[in-house]
Design a protein around this motif. Structure first.
Motif, mmCIF file in Angstrom:
data_model
loop_
_atom_site.group_PDB
_atom_site.id
_atom_site.type_symbol
_atom_site.label_atom_id
_atom_site.label_comp_id
_atom_site.label_asym_id
_atom_site.label_seq_id
_atom_site.Cartn_x
_atom_site.Cartn_y
_atom_site.Cartn_z
ATOM 1 N N ALA A 193 33.030 -1.634 -12.025
ATOM 2 C CA ALA A 193 34.183 -0.776 -11.745
ATOM 3 C C ALA A 193 34.685 -0.037 -12.980
ATOM 4 C CB ALA A 193 35.313 -1.606 -11.135
ATOM 5 N N ASN A 194 34.460 -0.576 -14.175
ATOM 6 C CA ASN A 194 34.918 0.082 -15.393
ATOM 7 C C ASN A 194 34.199 1.404 -15.640
ATOM 8 O OD1 ASN A 194 36.794 -1.950 -16.960
ATOM 9 N ND2 ASN A 194 35.158 -3.155 -16.042
ATOM 10 N N LEU A 195 33.005 1.572 -15.082
ATOM 11 C CA LEU A 195 32.266 2.812 -15.298
ATOM 12 C C LEU A 195 32.817 3.969 -14.477
ATOM 13 C CD1 LEU A 195 28.590 1.456 -15.397
ATOM 14 C CD2 LEU A 195 30.169 1.834 -17.295
ATOM 15 N N LEU A 196 33.739 3.707 -13.580
ATOM 16 C CA LEU A 196 34.363 4.766 -12.793
ATOM 17 C C LEU A 196 35.558 5.386 -13.504
ATOM 18 C CD1 LEU A 196 34.441 2.941 -9.336
ATOM 19 C CD2 LEU A 196 32.586 4.285 -10.320
ATOM 20 N N ILE A 197 36.063 4.702 -14.517
ATOM 21 C CA ILE A 197 37.335 5.105 -15.127
ATOM 22 C C ILE A 197 37.181 6.198 -16.179
ATOM 23 C CG2 ILE A 197 39.320 4.268 -16.444
ATOM 24 C CD1 ILE A 197 38.832 1.504 -15.124
ATOM 25 N N PRO A 198 36.304 6.047 -17.175
ATOM 26 C CA PRO A 198 36.276 7.049 -18.244
ATOM 27 C C PRO A 198 35.792 8.402 -17.740
ATOM 28 C CG PRO A 198 34.435 5.524 -18.475
ATOM 29 C CD PRO A 198 35.323 4.975 -17.412
ATOM 30 N N GLY A 205 23.616 6.648 -11.871
ATOM 31 C CA GLY A 205 22.615 5.635 -11.563
ATOM 32 C C GLY A 205 21.205 6.167 -11.726
ATOM 33 N N ILE A 206 20.943 7.332 -11.134
ATOM 34 C CA ILE A 206 19.651 8.016 -11.261
ATOM 35 C C ILE A 206 19.939 9.461 -11.665
ATOM 36 C CG2 ILE A 206 17.562 8.776 -10.065
ATOM 37 C CD1 ILE A 206 17.892 6.376 -8.183
ATOM 38 N N THR A 224 28.693 3.248 -10.390
ATOM 39 C CA THR A 224 28.511 4.143 -11.540
ATOM 40 C C THR A 224 29.347 5.387 -11.269
ATOM 41 O OG1 THR A 224 26.531 5.104 -10.514
ATOM 42 C CG2 THR A 224 26.208 3.316 -12.105
ATOM 43 N N ARG A 225 29.759 6.084 -12.316
ATOM 44 C CA ARG A 225 30.642 7.249 -12.101
ATOM 45 C C ARG A 225 30.012 8.216 -11.095
ATOM 46 N NH1 ARG A 225 35.104 9.687 -13.941
ATOM 47 N NH2 ARG A 225 35.156 11.963 -14.011
ATOM 48 N N PHE A 226 28.749 8.553 -11.303
ATOM 49 C CA PHE A 226 28.002 9.364 -10.348
ATOM 50 C C PHE A 226 26.822 8.531 -9.834
ATOM 51 C CE2 PHE A 226 29.407 12.770 -13.481
ATOM 52 C CZ PHE A 226 30.594 13.021 -12.791
ATOM 53 N N GLY A 227 26.507 8.709 -8.565
ATOM 54 C CA GLY A 227 25.390 7.952 -8.001
ATOM 55 C C GLY A 227 24.052 8.531 -8.429
ATOM 56 N N ILE A 228 23.710 9.706 -7.882
ATOM 57 C CA ILE A 228 22.480 10.415 -8.236
ATOM 58 C C ILE A 228 22.858 11.816 -8.681
ATOM 59 C CG2 ILE A 228 20.265 11.304 -7.411
ATOM 60 C CD1 ILE A 228 20.185 9.003 -5.413
ATOM 61 N N MET A 229 22.363 12.225 -9.837
ATOM 62 C CA MET A 229 22.652 13.549 -10.382
ATOM 63 C C MET A 229 21.354 14.332 -10.541
ATOM 64 S SD MET A 229 24.312 14.696 -14.057
ATOM 65 C CE MET A 229 25.902 13.940 -13.733
ATOM 66 N N ALA A 230 21.353 15.593 -10.054
ATOM 67 C CA ALA A 230 20.216 16.498 -10.237
ATOM 68 C C ALA A 230 20.693 17.726 -10.996
ATOM 69 C CB ALA A 230 19.639 16.904 -8.884
ATOM 70 N N GLN A 231 19.974 18.047 -12.065
ATOM 71 C CA GLN A 231 20.355 19.175 -12.915
ATOM 72 C C GLN A 231 19.159 20.079 -13.146
ATOM 73 O OE1 GLN A 231 23.158 18.517 -16.136
ATOM 74 N NE2 GLN A 231 21.834 19.629 -17.537
ATOM 75 N N ALA A 232 19.405 21.401 -13.160
ATOM 76 C CA ALA A 232 18.368 22.420 -13.319
ATOM 77 C C ALA A 232 17.439 22.390 -12.099
ATOM 78 C CB ALA A 232 17.621 22.247 -14.633
ATOM 79 N N ASN A 233 16.225 22.858 -12.236
ATOM 80 C CA ASN A 233 15.323 22.987 -11.092
ATOM 81 C C ASN A 233 14.780 21.619 -10.686
ATOM 82 O OD1 ASN A 233 13.589 23.790 -9.118
ATOM 83 N ND2 ASN A 233 12.141 24.828 -10.481
ATOM 84 N N PHE A 247 27.183 3.572 -3.273
ATOM 85 C CA PHE A 247 28.468 2.952 -2.968
ATOM 86 C C PHE A 247 29.382 2.970 -4.186
ATOM 87 C CE2 PHE A 247 25.689 0.988 0.181
ATOM 88 C CZ PHE A 247 26.442 1.115 1.336
ATOM 89 N N ASN A 248 30.638 3.337 -3.959
ATOM 90 C CA ASN A 248 31.709 3.214 -4.939
ATOM 91 C C ASN A 248 31.448 4.043 -6.196
ATOM 92 O OD1 ASN A 248 34.268 2.293 -5.620
ATOM 93 N ND2 ASN A 248 33.478 0.550 -6.771
ATOM 94 N N HIS A 249 31.490 5.358 -6.011
ATOM 95 C CA HIS A 249 31.321 6.301 -7.109
ATOM 96 C C HIS A 249 32.474 7.308 -7.073
ATOM 97 C CE1 HIS A 249 27.179 4.831 -7.357
ATOM 98 N NE2 HIS A 249 27.097 5.028 -6.054
ATOM 99 N N VAL A 250 32.713 7.964 -8.199
ATOM 100 C CA VAL A 250 33.606 9.120 -8.175
ATOM 101 C C VAL A 250 32.980 10.212 -7.318
ATOM 102 C CG1 VAL A 250 34.697 10.902 -9.583
ATOM 103 C CG2 VAL A 250 34.629 8.536 -10.400
#
Length: 261
Positions: A193-198, A205-206, A224-233, A247-250
Motif C-alpha cells: 500500500a505504501n507504493l500508492l502514496i508517493p 508492475g509491468i 503498485t502505483r500503476f498496474g501496467i504501463m505502455a509507453q511509445a510504440n 488490483f488496488n492501483h492509482v
C-alpha cells in the motif's frame, strides 16, 4: 570437438552450509555456456554474470541468491536456455556511477543484441524480492519471439515513501524495452500500500517501452502505483493482451506517448 563449459552444480538443494559468500561476483562467464544448479550465493554484489552469450546455452536452475545487486545476467543473444526456480533477494539500493547517475538493482537481467534471436529462452517460476525504492525484478531488453517470462513471482517491499533523487530509475516488476513478440504470462507482481502514496511516475508492475507484438496473458499485479504501463510504440495484436488482473492501483492501465517517436 570438446566444448568449453562452466558446470557448477551442488548434488543437494541449495543450502547455507555450502555457498559463495562475500564475493564481488559469484560466477562469471564470457563466450561460454553455463550450468549452475542448487547453488547458494550470499552477499555477492554480482551473482551470475554471463557476457558474449551469443548462441550458447545457459541452464540456471534451483539457485538461491541472497543480497545481490544484479542476480542473474545474460548479455547478447543466447542459444536455447532456461532460468528457472531461482530465489533472488535484493536488499541493495542504488550504486553511484558518476556525479549525477545511480545504478539500480535487477533480479534477472536479459539484454539481447537484437530482437530477432530465434532461440528459446524460458524465465520461469523465479521468486524475486526487491527491498529498495528503485529496481527491476526482470529486465528484458531487445528480447524476441521465443522469450517467455512465465509464472514468476516478484515482490516489491519498499515502504519508505517519497524519495527525491537524481536520475531515478523506476521500480518495476517486469521492464521490457525494445522487445518484439516476447511473452509475459502468468506472472505475479505484488507491491504494498505504501507504493500508492508517493507521487512517483515510475512505479509500475509491468512496464513496456517501445515494445511491439508482445503477449501479456493472465498476469496478476497488485498494490503498485500503476498496474501496467505502455509507453511509445507498443502496437500488438487484438488478442495478445488478455486475462490480466490488476488490483488496488492509482491507475490500472497507463498509456503514454503512444506511436512512433
Amino acid at each position: 570437438m570438446l566444448t568449453r563449459l562452466i558446470d557448477v552444480r551442488n548434488t543437494a538443494a541449495a543450502n547455507v552450509n555450502l555457498k559463495f559468500e562475500n564475493c564481488d561476483k559469484g560466477i562469471v562467464s564470457s563466450a561460454m555456456p553455463v550450468k549452475a544448479k542448487n547453488l547458494y550465493l550470499k552477499d555477492c554484489l554480482m551473482g551470475m554474470m554471463n557476457a558474449l552469450t551469443d548462441g550458447r546455452q545457459y541452464d540456471i536452475q534451483e539457485n538461491t541468491l541472497q543480497n545481490s545487486f544484479i542476480g542473474i545476467q545474460l548479455l547478447n543473444d543466447v542459444g536455447t536456455s532456461i532460468v528457472k526456480h531461482n530465489t533472488i533477494n535484493i536488499d541493495v539500493t542504488g550504486i553511484a556511477s558518476g556525479l549525477y547517475t545511480l545504478l539500480w538493482p535487477i533480479g534477472i537481467d536479459v539484454k539481447y543484441f537484437s530482437n530477432l534471436n530465434p532461440k528459446t529462452l524460458i524465465i520461469e517460476d523465479n521468486p524475486i524480492t526487491l527491498n529498495g525504492y528503485s529496481g527491476i525484478g526482470i529486465n528484458l531488453a531487445n528480447t524476441s519471439a521465443n522469450t517467455n517470462a512465465y509464472k514468476n513471482h516478484i515482490y516489491l517491499t519498499n515502504t519508505e515513501g517519497t524519495i527525491i533523487c537524481a536520475n531515478f530509475g523506476g521500480l518495476n516488476g517486469i521492464n521490457a524495452t525494445n522487445v518484439k513478440a516476447s511473452k509475459m504470462e502468468g506472472n505475479h507482481v505484488n507491491g504494498n500500500a505504501n507504493l500508492l502514496i508517493p507521487a512517483r511516475e515510475d512505479i509500475a508492475g509491468i512496464y513496456l517501452n517501445k515494445s511491439t507484438y508482445n503477449e501479456l496473458h493472465c498476469n496478476f499485479v497488485n498494490n503498485t502505483r500503476f498496474g501496467i504501463m505502455a509507453q511509445a510504440n507498443c502496437l500488438t495484436n487484438p488478442d495478445a493482451v488478455k486475462g490480466n488482473s490488476l488490483f488496488n492501483h492509482v491507475l490500472g492501465w497507463v498509456f503514454r506517448k503512444l506511436g512512433p517517436e
